[in-house]
Design an enzyme around this catalytic site. Structure first.
Site, mmCIF file in Angstrom:
data_model
loop_
_atom_site.group_PDB
_atom_site.id
_atom_site.type_symbol
_atom_site.label_atom_id
_atom_site.label_comp_id
_atom_site.label_asym_id
_atom_site.label_seq_id
_atom_site.Cartn_x
_atom_site.Cartn_y
_atom_site.Cartn_z
ATOM 1 N N HIS A 125 36.768 47.078 43.726
ATOM 2 C CA HIS A 125 37.201 46.133 44.755
ATOM 3 C C HIS A 125 36.431 44.822 44.703
ATOM 4 O O HIS A 125 36.468 44.035 45.639
ATOM 5 C CB HIS A 125 37.122 46.771 46.143
ATOM 6 C CG HIS A 125 38.343 47.586 46.437
ATOM 7 N ND1 HIS A 125 38.323 48.944 46.556
ATOM 8 C CD2 HIS A 125 39.631 47.222 46.578
ATOM 9 C CE1 HIS A 125 39.546 49.382 46.764
ATOM 10 N NE2 HIS A 125 40.364 48.359 46.789
ATOM 11 N N ASP A 132 34.752 47.103 57.087
ATOM 12 C CA ASP A 132 36.054 47.089 57.772
ATOM 13 C C ASP A 132 37.057 48.001 57.082
ATOM 14 O O ASP A 132 37.989 48.507 57.696
ATOM 15 C CB ASP A 132 36.637 45.666 57.773
ATOM 16 C CG ASP A 132 35.853 44.743 58.675
ATOM 17 O OD1 ASP A 132 34.968 45.219 59.398
ATOM 18 O OD2 ASP A 132 36.125 43.524 58.640
ATOM 19 N N GLU A 138 33.330 41.794 66.526
ATOM 20 C CA GLU A 138 33.763 40.912 65.431
ATOM 21 C C GLU A 138 34.566 39.766 66.029
ATOM 22 O O GLU A 138 34.520 39.537 67.248
ATOM 23 C CB GLU A 138 34.612 41.693 64.402
ATOM 24 C CG GLU A 138 33.801 42.601 63.501
ATOM 25 C CD GLU A 138 34.487 42.948 62.188
ATOM 26 O OE1 GLU A 138 35.557 42.384 61.902
ATOM 27 O OE2 GLU A 138 33.951 43.786 61.446
HETATM 28 P P1 FAD Z 1 32.961 47.891 42.767
HETATM 29 O O1 FAD Z 1 33.748 46.684 42.989
HETATM 30 O O2 FAD Z 1 33.518 48.881 41.832
HETATM 31 O O3 FAD Z 1 31.468 47.518 42.329
HETATM 32 C C1 FAD Z 1 30.765 46.469 42.957
HETATM 33 C C2 FAD Z 1 29.444 46.205 42.208
HETATM 34 O O4 FAD Z 1 28.576 47.303 42.400
HETATM 35 C C3 FAD Z 1 29.601 46.073 40.691
HETATM 36 O O5 FAD Z 1 28.642 45.187 40.208
HETATM 37 C C4 FAD Z 1 29.328 47.466 40.201
HETATM 38 O O6 FAD Z 1 28.871 47.471 38.871
HETATM 39 C C5 FAD Z 1 28.278 47.935 41.176
HETATM 40 N N1 FAD Z 1 28.347 49.370 41.424
HETATM 41 C C6 FAD Z 1 29.423 50.102 41.754
HETATM 42 N N2 FAD Z 1 29.064 51.377 41.941
HETATM 43 C C7 FAD Z 1 27.740 51.434 41.714
HETATM 44 C C8 FAD Z 1 26.785 52.481 41.735
HETATM 45 N N3 FAD Z 1 27.128 53.734 42.032
HETATM 46 N N4 FAD Z 1 25.515 52.180 41.456
HETATM 47 C C9 FAD Z 1 25.134 50.916 41.148
HETATM 48 N N5 FAD Z 1 25.992 49.895 41.106
HETATM 49 C C10 FAD Z 1 27.277 50.154 41.392
HETATM 50 N N6 FAD Z 1 32.385 44.478 52.225
HETATM 51 C C11 FAD Z 1 31.666 44.500 53.350
HETATM 52 O O7 FAD Z 1 30.445 44.450 53.312
HETATM 53 N N7 FAD Z 1 32.276 44.585 54.557
HETATM 54 C C12 FAD Z 1 33.617 44.691 54.691
HETATM 55 O O8 FAD Z 1 34.124 44.793 55.788
HETATM 56 C C13 FAD Z 1 34.398 44.680 53.513
HETATM 57 N N8 FAD Z 1 35.733 44.794 53.582
HETATM 58 C C14 FAD Z 1 36.460 44.800 52.435
HETATM 59 C C15 FAD Z 1 37.844 44.945 52.514
HETATM 60 C C16 FAD Z 1 38.605 44.975 51.378
HETATM 61 C C17 FAD Z 1 40.101 45.119 51.478
HETATM 62 C C18 FAD Z 1 37.989 44.841 50.114
HETATM 63 C C19 FAD Z 1 38.796 44.849 48.864
HETATM 64 C C20 FAD Z 1 36.624 44.689 50.017
HETATM 65 C C21 FAD Z 1 35.846 44.672 51.175
HETATM 66 N N9 FAD Z 1 34.463 44.535 51.130
HETATM 67 C C22 FAD Z 1 33.728 44.554 52.279
HETATM 68 C C23 FAD Z 1 33.787 44.245 49.863
HETATM 69 C C24 FAD Z 1 33.196 45.477 49.228
HETATM 70 O O9 FAD Z 1 31.981 45.802 49.847
HETATM 71 C C25 FAD Z 1 32.963 45.155 47.770
HETATM 72 O O10 FAD Z 1 34.232 44.991 47.167
HETATM 73 C C26 FAD Z 1 32.178 46.182 47.013
HETATM 74 O O11 FAD Z 1 32.155 45.743 45.694
HETATM 75 C C27 FAD Z 1 32.636 47.601 47.110
HETATM 76 O O12 FAD Z 1 33.718 47.882 46.311
HETATM 77 P P2 FAD Z 1 33.728 49.084 45.268
HETATM 78 O O13 FAD Z 1 33.179 50.330 45.811
HETATM 79 O O14 FAD Z 1 35.099 49.119 44.738
HETATM 80 O O15 FAD Z 1 32.680 48.574 44.176
#
Ligand code: FAD
Length: 587
Positions: A164, A228, A340
């Site tokens: 994400h 969120d 919020e």
């Molecule tokens: P990824 O996008 O897959 O990874 C994010 C980063 O972390 C990359 O650099 C990856 O290499 C690293 N990573 C992933 N897993 C690990 C692991 N296990 N160990 C070490 N590094 C790792 N954020 C907020 O804070 N508050 C919100 O309310 C919020 N709402 C959101 C709503 C939507 C619809 C979306 C799409 C995103 C939102 N986000 C929010 C953002 C979210 O926190 C980030 O997208 C975050 O990257 C988490 O997504 P992911 O788990 O898919 O991680």
């Protein structure tokens, strides 16, 4: 066939040709004019037999240059092919040795395209392989293997949660993507059930927050701090911060973790906490995946409510809206459990769409409310309660008192009662709607900022309604949090020297293929204007989910934390193998 023989004679040797007289003249003239011997040689005429067999004379300078170019080109070509050959050997031996690794899970070399995309839908780096780990040792083995290949191997490793990210942060070009969701063999383990003082849950780094909610609710417990949207992974949000409407009281998600298990860039599996390997623990939290892969996390829990009273109310004045938000987050008594807010610019009929899920306190007055095209600021609050009559009555009384202190437009109070689970999973409902219309997998040029409280009015004045003229293609969320709930030892970056700062999330979706205002290029330019305006005004804001392209920008983003960040990188991931998609360090 006429041969095209070329004879070049060294200038010092006696020339067999009758025209050697010419050379003698040249030698004499060179000595006379004190020309160096080498210059002289380069200026010497040399005999060449042409196609018809006649001798012609070429300048030795020309021929030498030509020869040198040929020799040099040949040497360069030879060198390049040696390097390419060596790389190809390393690469293929790297691949074959990776393939030979004994894993519980597996490495996928064919179907890698899904790991080369993300929610932002703008960046695509094609991975070499995707690791589907079934155990922590799978992750450690692959990383240790690449570590043993040394600093010259080009292989990098990107943990991927749900992907994400917005700008390729979970991607790697020709490296290994680790599909963290595959790592869920152990069941979630909830501890402190039955009224223990500090309940917690042990989860995999690839676990989705929505699954943690479902599992912990079975025991009447839940994590304290959320995002969120819950279809994000633990490792993904803990690598950033994890901020939502509960953060003003509990801090972000990174403030609610007791312990982590991490695989470092050397392939070591380490447990860390405040007491054990604390440098790694603080570094990994908010560390953008730079110091290790989070494979397990121990998350703090609290007794879960069953129901939520969820309210929205409007303001025409940003300053009044922000004042009320700050008053609520600074209050000692727990007036609300979630705070919020969002901005509404150039939108009509919004209140009508709210009516589907929210009830106006005063339906007649609410139906007469008109914004007359002005910006609106919507405060959004929630109060948790247990589903028994007493609990509800007490809650309603408390809410009434709290609302009476606020200065919203009285006719614009809307409320709703939903289960705790429905409340927390609210964005998923929007996701399903957008997916059904094909509007989820579009480009998302989002911009997330942390704005110091002392400058937030200035920011609002310069941006809302000026640079940002429309909120119909995605929400603009604005709410304050207390810095005292953030642990300054973590890697997460917040505005300096401010007790309160605001999260401003400008979550605009782009229309694919559009070159107009709703197209990705124009939205990116608009975001750039917001950043430039803030920079010029010296607002001191920080990016959340940051994206920079130069070392200078990263250094300035981290400010006083930069030296520690670099030190930790060289300690835990010295070859800069991890999370290359953040573009902070290069292998
Ligand atoms: P990824 O996008 O897959 O990874 C994010 C980063 O972390 C990359 O650099 C990856 O290499 C690293 N990573 C992933 N897993 C690990 C692991 N296990 N160990 C070490 N590094 C790792 N954020 C907020 O804070 N508050 C919100 O309310 C919020 N709402 C959101 C709503 C939507 C619809 C979306 C799409 C995103 C939102 N986000 C929010 C953002 C979210 O926190 C980030 O997208 C975050 O990257 C988490 O997504 P992911 O788990 O898919 O991680």
């Amino acid at each position: 066939m006429a041969s095209k023989a070329i004879y070049i004679t060294h200038c010092r040797q006696p020339s067999p040709h009758p025209d050697s007289h010419n050379q003698k003249i040249l030698v004499a003239s060179a000595i006379q004019n004190r020309i160096s011997f080498s210059t002289f040689c380069f200026n010497t005429l040399l005999p060449i037999r042409n196609q018809e067999g006649h001798m012609k004379y070429l300048h030795a300078c020309f021929l030498r240059k030509r020869n040198m170019i040929i020799v040099r080109s040949f040497t360069i070509l030879l060198l390049l092919s040696c390097i390419a050959f060596k790389l190809a050997c390393c690469f293929s031996s790297g691949i074959s040795s990776l393939k030979a690794l004994p894993l519980v899970g597996h490495l996928e070399f064919e179907h890698v395209h899904p790991a080369s995309k993300d929610f932002g839908n703008r960046y695509q780096l094609l991975a070499l392989a995707v690791l589907h780990p079934k155990s922590v040792s799978d992750i450690a083995s692959v990383i240790r293997h690449i570590w043993m290949m040394g600093p010259h191997s080009q292989l990098t490793v990107a943990a991927r949660g749900r992907g994400h990210s917005l700008q390729g942060q979970a991607q790697t070009r020709h490296g290994i993507v680790i599909h963290m969701e595959s790592l869920q063999p152990q069941k979630l383990q909830v501890h402190g059930v039955g009224g223990g003082p500090t309940p917690f849950v042990d989860v995999s780094g690839g676990e989705l927050w929505i699954n943690i909610l479902h599992e912990t609710l079975k025991y009447g417990l839940a994590p304290k701090s959320w995002t969120d949207y819950l279809h994000l992974t633990v490792g993904g949000t803990l690598s950033n911060a994890g901020i939502s409407g509960q953060a003003f009281r509990h801090g972000p998600q990174i403030s609610n973790v007791h312990q982590l298990e991490v695989v470092t860039g050397k392939g070591e599996i380490l447990n860390c906490s405040e007491r054990q390997n604390s440098d790694l623990f603080h570094g990994v939290l908010g560390g953008l995946g730079q110091f290790g892969i989070i494979t397990r996390a121990r998350i703090a829990l609290e007794p879960a409510p069953t129901m939520v009273k969820w309210m929205r109310m409007l303001y025409l004045d940003f300053a009044a809206f922000a004042r009320d938000q700050e008053r609520l987050i600074s209050s000692d008594d727990d007036k609300f459990d979630y705070i919020e807010g969002f901005v509404i610019i150039n939108r009509t009929g919004l209140l009508d769409s709210w009516r589907l899920s929210f009830t106006p306190e005063d339906p007649v007055e609410a139906s007469q409310f008109k914004s007359d095209g002005r910006n609106l600021y919507c405060l959004e609050v929630a109060k948790y309660f247990k589903l028994d009559e007493d609990g509800k009555d007490v809650m309603n009384q408390e809410v009434k008192e709290s609302l009476s202190e606020l200065s919203y437009i009285s006719s614009t109070l809307f409320s709703s009662e939903v289960t705790y689970q429905e409340f927390l999973d609210r964005v998923h409902v929007s996701e399903m709607k957008l997916r059904s219309k094909g509007q989820w997998e579009v480009p998302h040029p989002w911009l997330n900022l942390l704005v110091p409280r002392s400058r937030v009015n200035e920011f609002a004045k310069g941006v809302f309604g000026n640079i940002l003229t429309d909120t119909s293609n995605g929400p603009v969320i604005v709410y304050p949090v207390n810095k005292s709930k953030w642990d300054n030892r973590s890697s997460a970056v917040t505005p300096e020297e401010e007790e309160i700062f605001y999260l401003v999330a400008i979550l605009t979706s782009a229309v694919p293929g559009s070159t107009g205002k709703d197209g990705v290029d124009q939205i990116v330019k608009r975001n750039q204007r917001i950043l430039e305006f803030s920079e010029a005004a010296g607002l001191g804001l920080k990016q959340y989910l940051p994206h920079y392209t130069t070392r200078h920008e990263w250094r300035s983003h981290f400010g006083p934390k930069w030296d520690d960040f670099v030190r930790r990188k060289s300690r835990y991931d010295p070859f800069a193998m991890l999370a290359p998609g953040q573009r902070i360090f290069e292998k």
